[in-house]
Design an enzyme around this catalytic site. Sequence first.
Site, mmCIF file in Angstrom:
data_model
loop_
_atom_site.group_PDB
_atom_site.id
_atom_site.type_symbol
_atom_site.label_atom_id
_atom_site.label_comp_id
_atom_site.label_asym_id
_atom_site.label_seq_id
_atom_site.Cartn_x
_atom_site.Cartn_y
_atom_site.Cartn_z
ATOM 1 C CB SER A 126 70.447 -43.775 -40.681
ATOM 2 O OG SER A 126 69.892 -43.753 -39.447
ATOM 3 C CG HIS A 130 58.592 -38.762 -41.169
ATOM 4 N ND1 HIS A 130 58.031 -39.181 -42.138
ATOM 5 C CD2 HIS A 130 58.761 -38.885 -40.357
ATOM 6 C CE1 HIS A 130 58.201 -40.629 -41.747
ATOM 7 N NE2 HIS A 130 59.399 -40.372 -40.439
ATOM 8 C CG HIS A 140 65.447 -44.070 -45.145
ATOM 9 N ND1 HIS A 140 65.915 -44.789 -45.863
ATOM 10 C CD2 HIS A 140 66.089 -44.387 -43.685
ATOM 11 C CE1 HIS A 140 66.803 -46.073 -45.710
ATOM 12 N NE2 HIS A 140 66.708 -45.531 -44.173
ATOM 13 C CG ASN A 142 71.447 -47.015 -43.179
ATOM 14 O OD1 ASN A 142 71.088 -47.883 -43.822
ATOM 15 N ND2 ASN A 142 71.633 -46.360 -42.201
ATOM 16 C CE1 TYR A 143 74.782 -44.088 -49.307
ATOM 17 C CE2 TYR A 143 74.311 -42.353 -48.187
ATOM 18 C CZ TYR A 143 73.996 -43.414 -49.483
ATOM 19 O OH TYR A 143 73.862 -42.437 -51.203
ATOM 20 N NE ARG A 144 73.190 -51.546 -44.207
ATOM 21 C CZ ARG A 144 72.256 -50.884 -44.998
ATOM 22 N NH1 ARG A 144 71.629 -50.236 -44.297
ATOM 23 N NH2 ARG A 144 71.633 -52.215 -45.569
ATOM 24 C CG HIS A 174 65.477 -41.739 -59.605
ATOM 25 N ND1 HIS A 174 66.099 -43.640 -59.076
ATOM 26 C CD2 HIS A 174 64.672 -42.353 -59.141
ATOM 27 C CE1 HIS A 174 64.970 -44.116 -58.557
ATOM 28 N NE2 HIS A 174 64.471 -43.683 -58.251
#
Lengths: 362, 362
Positions: A126, A130, A140, A142-144, A174
């Site tokens: 993750s 800033h 941001h 995040n892969y899990r 996008h």
Amino acid sequence: MTVLNNQATTATDSLPPPGSGESVNKTTTDSLPPADSRERVKEFMRQLQDTICNRLVELDGTGTFREDEWEREEGGGGRSRVIREGTVFEQGGVNFSEVWGKNLPPSILKQRPEAAGHGFFATGTSMVLHPCNPYIPTVHLNYRYFEAGPVWWFGGGADLTPYYPFAEDAVNFHLKFKEACDAHHPEYYPVFKRWCDEYFYLKHRQEMRGVGGLFFDYQDGTGKLYRGPHQDGPAAVYSEKVGDVKTRSWEELFAFIQDCGKAFIPAYEPIVKRRREMKYEERERQFQLYRRGRYVEFNLVYDRGTIFGLQTNGRTESILMSLPPLVRWEYAYHPEPNTPEAELYETFLKPQDWANWNTVTS
Amino acid sequence: MTVLNNQATTATDSLPPPGSGESVNKTTTDSLPPADSRERVKEFMRQLQDTICNRLVELDGTGTFREDEWEREEGGGGRSRVIREGTVFEQGGVNFSEVWGKNLPPSILKQRPEAAGHGFFATGTSMVLHPCNPYIPTVHLNYRYFEAGPVWWFGGGADLTPYYPFAEDAVNFHLKFKEACDAHHPEYYPVFKRWCDEYFYLKHRQEMRGVGGLFFDYQDGTGKLYRGPHQDGPAAVYSEKVGDVKTRSWEELFAFIQDCGKAFIPAYEPIVKRRREMKYEERERQFQLYRRGRYVEFNLVYDRGTIFGLQTNGRTESILMSLPPLVRWEYAYHPEPNTPEAELYETFLKPQDWANWNTVTS
């Protein structure tokens, strides 16, 4: 603690001890993970952290990552990397972790009760960045991956939080993730984009956190694409219309996740390069600090990753690494009409079809 | 919106409409509230807000309160008052509210299931002050009253969050509230002080928010004094040892709450006066901003008042008025050994018997 410059450290791999996971039994043979699933995903997550950190250091020019390796008492550990007071990044954290244990956290059991009674394994990467310049958005990622007995799934995504309204930035972000999605399934982007709009939403403010991106969870290759809690929301309605999607194998989903991971740099780097030389004044800085407050509110009140981390006795400093370095709250602030700040609220903090946005006329 | 100087505005009283509350039926006649209970408590809460605001304006010397009156769609409303950029107070909020409605929020139902199926009425005053000078502690106060069908109770308290370790400040604060307690029951202070230590605790940091003070809830004059969730904690153990306390009437509890409200100025004002002329440097300011992060973490992750407010569709700006004006997060900060900052962590962020502290030898 070691200090990372432009080189990633190669930490000794340590797999979960035998018996901490369990043999996988699933009725749908299509979606059985391979015997080395945990090792492969974990290795990908570590490499993703390395690749991103190396690129960010180049992009920043002066900042470097401090690395802390840590162990979790109940099983597992991670590598937390933080960049501070760089030229581009005021603060950024990129965190890799793998955890395992016997008792599933309540937040997971609530969603997947069939995982009860099994040991679990989870790994992920993750990141939150800033930037200094208020014209560069916070981002941001995040892969899990999660396994518990017969149950496994992938989750994750990426979302962009601009302070100032530049449609071309939202569009670029996008489009890059849409490309990654479209290469795997035509319905991934439409569902996961809507899911992202739904997830990064501050109910008490009636505002989106930013312009969204992708968000998905509980992807095990079967059934419907949307697996979130809001059965009447646009993501659920769209997913329902699509219906059950043809079963995809573990390998197919893992390939999708890898492409999502690779999409981050092309999605974000052009934005940084376009904005980093833009001059800003105290007004823009103050607005950035104020809007960062929403990031704190979202992460502490709503974010499931944060709640999961705190519930599983995770490493607090790594979990809260996502919080901004400096933040401001102001009672009853409203932007002046016909300002860029007002345009952010009116257009960018509401769901928009960014992939089809006409940047020429906007 | 009106601007308050040293004068409190007199807003038109508006009682809950007939039928929004319900007739009170309780088996213990001792603890029946009088017919005008809601009006009397509400009037006290408004006066407490006025008294405190007037005193704070005098103490600050230059700052004034901005007042917003607001209405709640489902019933009720309030007066929010905010002071900003004063000489003493960087930001402070003093909020009065009364709300009523048909559907009890889940956070209340979980604790008091016997209130289900009844309309409810709640009124309270809450306050948080964030001083400019890091040597002056942040302070919080909240008193509230709740009625739903046959059920009623008082709750509240006050707690002090210093940035720098001055034992005499913690002692003064505790002694004034202890006096208010002791005038009503010898076991109030010992139980409510321990309950405060338990409540204002950041589990993920393993730290108290500050030096505590008083905290209590669900006080209906019957049974045991401790009514919190941790049956093995020091507050529960102490309360269990004390056993069932002689039943106290509604009038007795209301008198206790009023004395607690009155204790605030003598508890806090001497601290402000002792510290406000003390010179500080960037180091102290940076530590103050960093520690304010803990206030944000507590309020957004743990605070029941905040959760209740957000769940009951409260006014977000009033609920989040407690957040500090400027806050800093720093990854993996630890104070240097043998510094005032280290002493804060080692002594002041752990439960201490402040009422019996020997300030001469400390």
